[in-house]
Design a protein around this motif. Structure first.
Motif, PDB file in Angstrom:
ATOM      1  N   GLN A 142      79.542  16.337  43.671  1.00  0.00           N
ATOM      2  CA  GLN A 142      78.112  16.234  43.356  1.00  0.00           C
ATOM      3  C   GLN A 142      77.334  15.766  44.593  1.00  0.00           C
ATOM      4  O   GLN A 142      76.241  16.242  44.869  1.00  0.00           O
ATOM      5  N   VAL A 143      77.948  14.854  45.346  1.00  0.00           N
ATOM      6  CA  VAL A 143      77.321  14.352  46.585  1.00  0.00           C
ATOM      7  C   VAL A 143      77.166  15.503  47.588  1.00  0.00           C
ATOM      8  O   VAL A 143      76.124  15.655  48.236  1.00  0.00           O
ATOM      9  N   ASP A 144      78.220  16.324  47.698  1.00  0.00           N
ATOM     10  CA  ASP A 144      78.178  17.493  48.603  1.00  0.00           C
ATOM     11  C   ASP A 144      77.039  18.427  48.209  1.00  0.00           C
ATOM     12  O   ASP A 144      76.333  18.962  49.063  1.00  0.00           O
ATOM     13  N   ILE A 145      76.884  18.621  46.898  1.00  0.00           N
ATOM     14  CA  ILE A 145      75.878  19.572  46.408  1.00  0.00           C
ATOM     15  C   ILE A 145      74.462  19.071  46.717  1.00  0.00           C
ATOM     16  O   ILE A 145      73.598  19.851  47.132  1.00  0.00           O
ATOM     17  N   ILE A 146      74.266  17.762  46.591  1.00  0.00           N
ATOM     18  CA  ILE A 146      72.942  17.189  46.906  1.00  0.00           C
ATOM     19  C   ILE A 146      72.639  17.363  48.399  1.00  0.00           C
ATOM     20  O   ILE A 146      71.556  17.788  48.794  1.00  0.00           O
ATOM     21  N   ALA A 147      73.648  17.088  49.229  1.00  0.00           N
ATOM     22  CA  ALA A 147      73.475  17.250  50.682  1.00  0.00           C
ATOM     23  C   ALA A 147      73.221  18.714  51.036  1.00  0.00           C
ATOM     24  O   ALA A 147      72.379  19.035  51.877  1.00  0.00           O
ATOM     25  N   LEU A 148      73.943  19.586  50.352  1.00  0.00           N
ATOM     26  CA  LEU A 148      73.809  21.028  50.606  1.00  0.00           C
ATOM     27  C   LEU A 148      72.416  21.516  50.202  1.00  0.00           C
ATOM     28  O   LEU A 148      71.803  22.342  50.882  1.00  0.00           O
ATOM     29  N   SER A 149      71.916  20.948  49.106  1.00  0.00           N
ATOM     30  CA  SER A 149      70.588  21.303  48.623  1.00  0.00           C
ATOM     31  C   SER A 149      69.519  20.938  49.679  1.00  0.00           C
ATOM     32  O   SER A 149      68.620  21.725  49.963  1.00  0.00           O
ATOM     33  N   ASP A 150      69.677  19.764  50.292  1.00  0.00           N
ATOM     34  CA  ASP A 150      68.748  19.352  51.362  1.00  0.00           C
ATOM     35  C   ASP A 150      68.849  20.283  52.562  1.00  0.00           C
ATOM     36  O   ASP A 150      67.852  20.634  53.185  1.00  0.00           O
ATOM     37  N   GLU A 151      70.094  20.672  52.856  1.00  0.00           N
ATOM     38  CA  GLU A 151      70.327  21.559  53.994  1.00  0.00           C
ATOM     39  C   GLU A 151      69.673  22.924  53.759  1.00  0.00           C
ATOM     40  O   GLU A 151      69.072  23.495  54.660  1.00  0.00           O
ATOM     41  N   VAL A 152      69.813  23.421  52.547  1.00  0.00           N
ATOM     42  CA  VAL A 152      69.219  24.720  52.203  1.00  0.00           C
ATOM     43  C   VAL A 152      67.697  24.654  52.338  1.00  0.00           C
ATOM     44  O   VAL A 152      67.065  25.537  52.907  1.00  0.00           O
ATOM     45  N   LYS A 153      67.109  23.548  51.837  1.00  0.00           N
ATOM     46  CA  LYS A 153      65.644  23.384  51.922  1.00  0.00           C
ATOM     47  C   LYS A 153      65.177  23.395  53.368  1.00  0.00           C
ATOM     48  O   LYS A 153      64.140  23.927  53.703  1.00  0.00           O
ATOM     49  N   LYS A 154      65.983  22.762  54.223  1.00  0.00           N
ATOM     50  CA  LYS A 154      65.609  22.609  55.625  1.00  0.00           C
ATOM     51  C   LYS A 154      65.853  23.888  56.435  1.00  0.00           C
ATOM     52  O   LYS A 154      65.067  24.243  57.308  1.00  0.00           O
ATOM     53  N   LYS A 155      66.949  24.570  56.133  1.00  0.00           N
ATOM     54  CA  LYS A 155      67.383  25.651  57.023  1.00  0.00           C
ATOM     55  C   LYS A 155      67.031  27.069  56.565  1.00  0.00           C
ATOM     56  O   LYS A 155      67.014  27.992  57.373  1.00  0.00           O
ATOM     57  N   ILE A 156      66.834  27.248  55.280  1.00  0.00           N
ATOM     58  CA  ILE A 156      66.498  28.594  54.798  1.00  0.00           C
ATOM     59  C   ILE A 156      64.979  28.681  54.673  1.00  0.00           C
ATOM     60  O   ILE A 156      64.366  27.883  53.970  1.00  0.00           O
ATOM     61  N   LYS A 157      64.438  29.627  55.392  1.00  0.00           N
ATOM     62  CA  LYS A 157      62.978  29.794  55.333  1.00  0.00           C
ATOM     63  C   LYS A 157      62.667  31.182  54.807  1.00  0.00           C
ATOM     64  O   LYS A 157      62.618  32.141  55.564  1.00  0.00           O
ATOM     65  N   PRO A 158      62.492  31.263  53.500  1.00  0.00           N
ATOM     66  CA  PRO A 158      62.326  32.606  52.940  1.00  0.00           C
ATOM     67  C   PRO A 158      61.040  33.282  53.398  1.00  0.00           C
ATOM     68  O   PRO A 158      60.000  32.651  53.507  1.00  0.00           O
ATOM     69  N   HIS A 159      61.200  34.535  53.660  1.00  0.00           N
ATOM     70  CA  HIS A 159      60.060  35.369  54.001  1.00  0.00           C
ATOM     71  C   HIS A 159      59.585  35.919  52.669  1.00  0.00           C
ATOM     72  O   HIS A 159      60.233  36.760  52.064  1.00  0.00           O
ATOM     73  N   THR A 160      58.484  35.373  52.197  1.00  0.00           N
ATOM     74  CA  THR A 160      58.086  35.684  50.818  1.00  0.00           C
ATOM     75  C   THR A 160      57.533  37.095  50.656  1.00  0.00           C
ATOM     76  O   THR A 160      57.470  37.612  49.564  1.00  0.00           O
ATOM     77  N   ASP A 161      57.157  37.698  51.773  1.00  0.00           N
ATOM     78  CA  ASP A 161      56.637  39.057  51.681  1.00  0.00           C
ATOM     79  C   ASP A 161      57.406  39.948  52.659  1.00  0.00           C
ATOM     80  O   ASP A 161      56.924  40.285  53.722  1.00  0.00           O
ATOM     81  N   PRO A 162      58.654  40.263  52.298  1.00  0.00           N
ATOM     82  CA  PRO A 162      59.492  40.957  53.272  1.00  0.00           C
ATOM     83  C   PRO A 162      58.964  42.353  53.599  1.00  0.00           C
ATOM     84  O   PRO A 162      58.548  43.078  52.690  1.00  0.00           O
ATOM     85  N   PRO A 163      58.943  42.691  54.879  1.00  0.00           N
ATOM     86  CA  PRO A 163      58.542  44.047  55.237  1.00  0.00           C
ATOM     87  C   PRO A 163      59.572  45.044  54.715  1.00  0.00           C
ATOM     88  O   PRO A 163      60.725  44.677  54.485  1.00  0.00           O
ATOM     89  N   PRO A 164      59.180  46.293  54.527  1.00  0.00           N
ATOM     90  CA  PRO A 164      60.115  47.273  53.939  1.00  0.00           C
ATOM     91  C   PRO A 164      61.413  47.418  54.736  1.00  0.00           C
ATOM     92  O   PRO A 164      62.464  47.679  54.162  1.00  0.00           O
TER      93      PRO A 164
END
Ligand SMILES: [Zn+2]
Length: 266
Positions: free
Chosen positions: A238-260
């Motif tokens: 569970q501790v790993d998952i919380i840390a991973l969740s923070d990492e995902v928030k920090k490192k994944i930057k979704p492109h909300t309007d992806p070009p074709p």
């Protein structure tokens, strides 16, 4: 003299001695597999939509063939950066790792899409990753004789410059000899590529490069491979998952309007 068939004209096969093997299937810790699918799940939860992401498969230096973890670099889910995995980017990530940890491949997600293959761009990325990890996953595979048609044997201090004009290769020895075999080491390197989908599927390949140290003869091969999940005793807590969740928030930057093109390249 008559030959029954041309096969009799063949030269004898060069002497070959096997020293090692490249992996024939992928070994992956269950922990690393769970982490990969957890990243996909967290991306969906955090951004309320499925997005692709990519990461590196990690091994310990003393066992390069076993994926023990997934490394998540800064993902810019815009077209340019994600599409082409540059060697600079891989090098930066390798530098951020502890000294005893190495990259042995890459993993990415096709998100909710049911596209269970590697795209053309993915294949270019395989080569970039292989080039980068080749030095670390390198091992001697074979000792193979280099057959030299006109090898000239010379004795140290007893030949003249003119003697060097003869033959394709000159071997200079300290004592007179009449016969010599030259054997080169063929080194092999590999990297893994894994693609996963939100539905739980995965597809993977091993990319191999073999190179003769003296002849420079190089072959590159990709093959679909089975994956064996190994229980290493480590599990995603569970501790790993919380840390991973923070990492995902920090490192994944979704492109909300992806070009074709983003869809196209998959
Ligand atoms: Zn892909």
């Amino acid at each position: 003299m008559r030959f029954k068939d041309l096969s009799q004209l063949k030269r004898p096969e060069p002497l070959t001695i096997t020293l090692g093997n490249l992996p024939q299937h992928i070994l992956m810790a269950k922990y690393a597999k769970d982490k990969a699918f957890k990243i996909s799940e967290l991306v969906g939860v955090i951004f309320e939509k499925s997005f692709e992401w990519y990461g590196f498969t990690l091994a310990n230096n003393d066992h390069p063939e076993l994926i023990v973890d997934i490394g998540l670099p800064e993902n810019d889910l815009n077209l340019q950066d994600h599409t082409h995995l540059g060697s600079q980017r891989i090098a930066e990530f390798q530098e951020s790792l502890p000294e005893d940890v190495m990259i042995n491949g890459w993993i990415h997600s096709h998100g909710a899409l049911n596209y269970r293959h590697f795209s053309h761009t993915d294949e270019e990325n395989h080569r970039t990753v292989l080039d980068f990890v080749a030095a670390r996953t390198r091992k001697p595979l074979v000792k193979k004789e280099i057959v030299i048609q006109d090898l000239v044997l010379l004795e140290k201090d007893r030949f003249v410059e003119k003697d060097l004009e003869k033959g394709s290769i000159s071997l200079i020895t300290d004592k007179p000899i009449t016969e010599a075999k030259i054997m080169e080491t063929i080194y092999g390197s590999f990297c893994y590529s894994i693609v996963i989908g939100d539905e739980g599927w995965h597809h993977q390949e091993i990319h191999c490069r073999k190179r003769g140290i003296l002849s420079g003869h190089t072959t590159v091969r990709s093959q679909a491979a089975d994956i064996e999940f190994v229980n290493t005793g480590k599990s995603l807590s569970q501790v790993d998952i919380i840390a991973l969740s923070d990492e995902v928030k920090k490192k994944i930057k979704p492109h909300t309007d992806p070009p074709p093109e983003l869809i196209e390249r998959m």
